[in-house]
Design a protein around this motif. Sequence first.
Motif, PDB file in Angstrom:
ATOM      1  N   GLY A  78       0.824  -1.210   0.000  1.00 11.54           N
ATOM      2  CA  GLY A  78       0.000   0.000   0.000  1.00 11.54           C
ATOM      3  C   GLY A  78       0.855   1.254   0.000  1.00 11.54           C
ATOM      4  O   GLY A  78       0.580   2.203  -0.743  1.00 11.54           O
ATOM      5  N   HIS A  79       1.894   1.252   0.820  1.00 13.51           N
ATOM      6  CA  HIS A  79       2.784   2.411   0.871  1.00 13.51           C
ATOM      7  C   HIS A  79       3.515   2.600  -0.450  1.00 13.51           C
ATOM      8  O   HIS A  79       3.639   3.735  -0.942  1.00 13.51           O
ATOM      9  N   ARG A  80       3.979   1.520  -1.030  1.00 13.28           N
ATOM     10  CA  ARG A  80       4.680   1.615  -2.308  1.00 13.28           C
ATOM     11  C   ARG A  80       3.757   2.148  -3.403  1.00 13.28           C
ATOM     12  O   ARG A  80       4.185   2.903  -4.283  1.00 13.28           O
ATOM     13  N   ALA A  81       2.489   1.772  -3.338  1.00 11.32           N
ATOM     14  CA  ALA A  81       1.531   2.273  -4.330  1.00 11.32           C
ATOM     15  C   ALA A  81       1.335   3.779  -4.183  1.00 11.32           C
ATOM     16  O   ALA A  81       1.293   4.519  -5.174  1.00 11.32           O
ATOM     17  N   PHE A  82       1.213   4.246  -2.943  1.00 15.12           N
ATOM     18  CA  PHE A  82       1.068   5.684  -2.719  1.00 15.12           C
ATOM     19  C   PHE A  82       2.290   6.439  -3.231  1.00 15.12           C
ATOM     20  O   PHE A  82       2.161   7.478  -3.885  1.00 15.12           O
ATOM     21  N   ARG A  83       3.484   5.938  -2.933  1.00 16.48           N
ATOM     22  CA  ARG A  83       4.705   6.627  -3.370  1.00 16.48           C
ATOM     23  C   ARG A  83       4.819   6.648  -4.888  1.00 16.48           C
ATOM     24  O   ARG A  83       5.336   7.615  -5.463  1.00 16.48           O
ATOM     25  N   ALA A  84       4.342   5.584  -5.522  1.00 22.91           N
ATOM     26  CA  ALA A  84       4.392   5.540  -6.982  1.00 22.91           C
ATOM     27  C   ALA A  84       3.579   6.673  -7.594  1.00 22.91           C
ATOM     28  O   ALA A  84       3.918   7.187  -8.661  1.00 22.91           O
ATOM     29  N   LEU A  85       2.522   7.091  -6.901  1.00 23.17           N
ATOM     30  CA  LEU A  85       1.706   8.185  -7.419  1.00 23.17           C
ATOM     31  C   LEU A  85       2.475   9.504  -7.435  1.00 23.17           C
ATOM     32  O   LEU A  85       2.214  10.373  -8.270  1.00 23.17           O
ATOM     33  N   LEU A  86       3.401   9.668  -6.504  1.00 20.13           N
ATOM     34  CA  LEU A  86       4.137  10.926  -6.407  1.00 20.13           C
ATOM     35  C   LEU A  86       5.323  10.996  -7.355  1.00 20.13           C
ATOM     36  O   LEU A  86       5.877  12.075  -7.581  1.00 20.13           O
ATOM     37  N   ALA A  87       5.712   9.851  -7.918  1.00 21.53           N
ATOM     38  CA  ALA A  87       6.914   9.807  -8.755  1.00 21.53           C
ATOM     39  C   ALA A  87       6.893  10.824  -9.904  1.00 21.53           C
ATOM     40  O   ALA A  87       7.910  11.481 -10.156  1.00 21.53           O
ATOM     41  N   PRO A  88       5.761  11.015 -10.603  1.00 19.59           N
ATOM     42  CA  PRO A  88       5.794  11.961 -11.731  1.00 19.59           C
ATOM     43  C   PRO A  88       6.085  13.400 -11.338  1.00 19.59           C
ATOM     44  O   PRO A  88       6.595  14.169 -12.147  1.00 19.59           O
ATOM     45  N   VAL A  89       5.742  13.806 -10.102  1.00 15.92           N
ATOM     46  CA  VAL A  89       5.961  15.198  -9.710  1.00 15.92           C
ATOM     47  C   VAL A  89       7.240  15.381  -8.895  1.00 15.92           C
ATOM     48  O   VAL A  89       7.590  16.507  -8.544  1.00 15.92           O
ATOM     49  N   LEU A  90       7.955  14.283  -8.594  1.00 16.66           N
ATOM     50  CA  LEU A  90       9.183  14.366  -7.799  1.00 16.66           C
ATOM     51  C   LEU A  90      10.381  13.774  -8.529  1.00 16.66           C
ATOM     52  O   LEU A  90      11.423  13.538  -7.923  1.00 16.66           O
ATOM     53  N   SER A  91      10.243  13.551  -9.823  1.00  9.68           N
ATOM     54  CA  SER A  91      11.352  13.000 -10.607  1.00  9.68           C
ATOM     55  C   SER A  91      12.443  14.060 -10.783  1.00  9.68           C
ATOM     56  O   SER A  91      12.197  15.269 -10.643  1.00  9.68           O
ATOM     57  N   ALA A  92      13.658  13.611 -11.120  1.00 10.56           N
ATOM     58  CA  ALA A  92      14.770  14.544 -11.330  1.00 10.56           C
ATOM     59  C   ALA A  92      14.452  15.529 -12.450  1.00 10.56           C
ATOM     60  O   ALA A  92      14.757  16.723 -12.359  1.00 10.56           O
ATOM     61  N   GLY A  93      13.829  15.040 -13.520  1.00 14.49           N
ATOM     62  CA  GLY A  93      13.479  15.926 -14.628  1.00 14.49           C
ATOM     63  C   GLY A  93      12.467  16.980 -14.240  1.00 14.49           C
ATOM     64  O   GLY A  93      12.586  18.151 -14.632  1.00 14.49           O
ATOM     65  N   ARG A  94      11.462  16.575 -13.462  1.00 19.40           N
ATOM     66  CA  ARG A  94      10.446  17.528 -13.030  1.00 19.40           C
ATOM     67  C   ARG A  94      11.044  18.562 -12.079  1.00 19.40           C
ATOM     68  O   ARG A  94      10.727  19.754 -12.155  1.00 19.40           O
ATOM     69  N   ILE A  95      11.923  18.125 -11.183  1.00 18.08           N
ATOM     70  CA  ILE A  95      12.552  19.066 -10.252  1.00 18.08           C
ATOM     71  C   ILE A  95      13.423  20.057 -11.010  1.00 18.08           C
ATOM     72  O   ILE A  95      13.471  21.245 -10.671  1.00 18.08           O
ATOM     73  N   ALA A  96      14.119  19.591 -12.040  1.00 16.69           N
ATOM     74  CA  ALA A  96      14.909  20.506 -12.869  1.00 16.69           C
ATOM     75  C   ALA A  96      14.014  21.562 -13.509  1.00 16.69           C
ATOM     76  O   ALA A  96      14.397  22.740 -13.630  1.00 16.69           O
TER      77      ALA A  96
END
Length: 385
Positions: A78-96
Amino acid sequence: MAAVASAHSPTSLLSQPYWYRCLPADTDVHRLDRGLFAVTGNAAVQEALAHPLIVADHPLKASARAFGPNVLDADGPGHRAFRALLAPVLSAGRIAEYKRALIPGLVRGLVDSIAGVETDRFHDAYAHRVPYGIVCTILGIDASLENRFHRLTRPLARLLDYPTQETDETHANVTELLRLIEEQRRSEAAGAQSLLERIEWTRDRKGISLTDSEVRSTALLFFLAGTETSSAFITSLVYCMGRGVFDLGELRDEAVRDAWIEEVLRLYPPVQTIVRFAGDDLTVQGVTVPRHSAVLVSVAGANRDPRLFEHPDRFDIGRSTKGSIPFAVGAHSCPGAMLAKTEFSLLVEELVHRCSEVVVTRDRLAMESQSFSHPTDFSVEFRTR
């Protein structure tokens, strides 16, 4: 056997910002009360945070009651699923992208408002502006609602403290925040670039079994954690800058600036105490912790462990911060650490560019909060060139 801190009731002990210093020094695992343990030393803290049987989920946890299923209170798949949702907005490319197009304008706006100012309300009036601006933009929330979101969010920090401060206000605020997030999601202003749109797309694309309600809870917890931790740490950054005896110009060098920020993070981690629970009988550093016990893990104690950091209370930019864990470790380590460090570096860079001096002009040496901790009751002046 674990040492028992009999000289202090748990409530009085934990009301002290540096409570871990009051515990016996001959062990790192302490029984504070029946069903209540504290973990303090660096090795013990890292072991506890990575222990598979020390979990975040508990049926009576106040944050879970207020938010429903969410990223902070879930474990395992369940926790891994929640974190997977945040990946698109916390990726290295997005942070750049945020570093190039979003954060600099917010940082300049904050520094514009404090340049030449002396204030005793830095945390309350200024520190939230950059993190709230970032997260409001990511969530697709109109900038005109930023102050309203700040007022609604601040009391929710107490849901994560121990002992928890849960009130009718906190539950009402959660309901209102979720309503506003959904209202903004439906507005033309939010459009397809909002966090909710992105994480719902990620959920559907990856086939993650989370409901719309759980997605919204994740968005709100992301907002709360991302803004309140950053607001607290920005206050600590400014405080350390104002207390330091050095030429601000030294921080123009990116390597020096990064090392300086890491030392502030070691001394003033924004989350000083993490609450976990024993999912079964287990041991930490050879000490038995019974099933269902609450386990208070002291990140602050780990970061000031004298066995790892010589003169741990001293600010030393030249020291190695290896072993410092301001963003925790293990499955629940902070997913937004890279974004936060980018934000902090750009803010320090702009302050150094605009200010000749940052000076703490009054200091009561006080600390506030356990969950989102920062120096308080001080005045700071931002002297311009």
